[in-house]
Scaffold this motif. Structure first.
Motif, short mmCIF file in Angstrom:
data_model
loop_
_atom_site.label_atom_id
_atom_site.label_comp_id
_atom_site.label_asym_id
_atom_site.label_seq_id
_atom_site.Cartn_x
_atom_site.Cartn_y
_atom_site.Cartn_z
N THR A 81 53.08 -75.57 -44.40
CA THR A 81 52.87 -74.83 -43.15
C THR A 81 53.44 -73.42 -43.30
O THR A 81 54.41 -73.20 -44.03
CB THR A 81 53.55 -75.51 -41.95
N MET B 122 52.25 -67.48 -39.11
CA MET B 122 51.55 -66.25 -39.45
C MET B 122 51.82 -65.11 -38.48
O MET B 122 52.04 -63.99 -38.89
CB MET B 122 50.04 -66.52 -39.53
N TYR C 243 50.79 -68.63 -34.24
CA TYR C 243 49.68 -68.98 -35.11
C TYR C 243 50.25 -69.49 -36.42
O TYR C 243 51.06 -68.84 -37.07
CB TYR C 243 48.77 -67.77 -35.34
N GLU D 234 44.05 -81.32 -35.48
CA GLU D 234 44.79 -80.12 -35.06
C GLU D 234 45.66 -80.38 -33.83
O GLU D 234 46.79 -79.89 -33.76
CB GLU D 234 43.82 -78.97 -34.82
N ILE E 235 43.95 -72.74 -39.45
CA ILE E 235 44.88 -71.91 -38.69
C ILE E 235 44.85 -72.44 -37.27
O ILE E 235 43.79 -72.50 -36.65
CB ILE E 235 44.51 -70.42 -38.74
N HIS F 264 49.39 -71.49 -40.19
CA HIS F 264 48.46 -71.97 -41.20
C HIS F 264 49.01 -73.29 -41.72
O HIS F 264 50.17 -73.36 -42.14
CB HIS F 264 48.32 -70.97 -42.35
N PRO G 147 42.77 -77.27 -44.83
CA PRO G 147 43.52 -76.15 -44.26
C PRO G 147 42.89 -75.63 -42.97
O PRO G 147 41.67 -75.69 -42.78
CB PRO G 147 43.49 -75.10 -45.36
#
Length: 157
Positions: free
Chosen positions: A115, A118, A128, A137, A89, A130, A87
């Motif tokens: 997903t 946020m 943003y 990334e 962010i 998560h 996980p």
């Protein structure tokens, strides 16, 4: 033009004598083809509608595909021993500018398992997210931008 397409579908059902789902879908398809031909000949001004409907269908199909793949990935991860989740962010730069565009992109990301949108930055330039599977990334950001965001912008612009 959507209203014209719906009206043509209803007229088709009336002419067929039954208002079944197949007749409505067939009438809608025939109405769309008719509007496309009229727009192509320059008789009516519906080029944006003629262009946006296939893009909307492409967005819907892409979302359904991503939904299926994400559900299988989560199910496989839950049923196999060990945890393969990583996980994170991530900050996704946005090309979307209006509130509607940003909201639709964020909603589609949130509706996909694994997903969660946020927050949006104050300047509305960054979303943003998560992600449960953020192995790479940059690759994930590019996947979201080239997937959901690009298709949403094609439909709304």
């Amino acid at each position: 033009m959507l209203l014209w397409n719906v009206m043509l579908a209803l007229v088709w059902c009336w002419l067929q004598g039954s208002f079944t789902a197949a007749n409505i879908l067939g009438g809608f398809t025939l109405g769309y083809i008719l509007l496309w031909l009229l727009a192509h000949r320059g008789i009516v001004e519906s080029k944006s509608y003629v262009r946006q409907l296939p893009q909307f269908l492409s967005l819907a199909a892409y979302f359904l595909w991503e939904l299926i793949v994400a559900n299988f990935r989560l199910a496989l991860d839950l049923l196999t021993p060990g945890i393969s989740m990583k996980p994170a962010i991530i900050a996704m730069p946005l090309d979307a500018e209006t509130d509607a565009e940003i909201t639709l992109v964020a909603s589609l990301i949130t509706l996909t398992p694994g997903t969660l949108s946020m927050d949006v930055s104050e300047d509305k330039k960054t979303l943003y997210v998560h992600a449960m599977y953020a192995d790479n990334e940059e690759e994930l950001v590019q996947s979201l931008k080239n997937g959901f965001e690009r298709r949403v912008l094609e439909v709304l612009r």
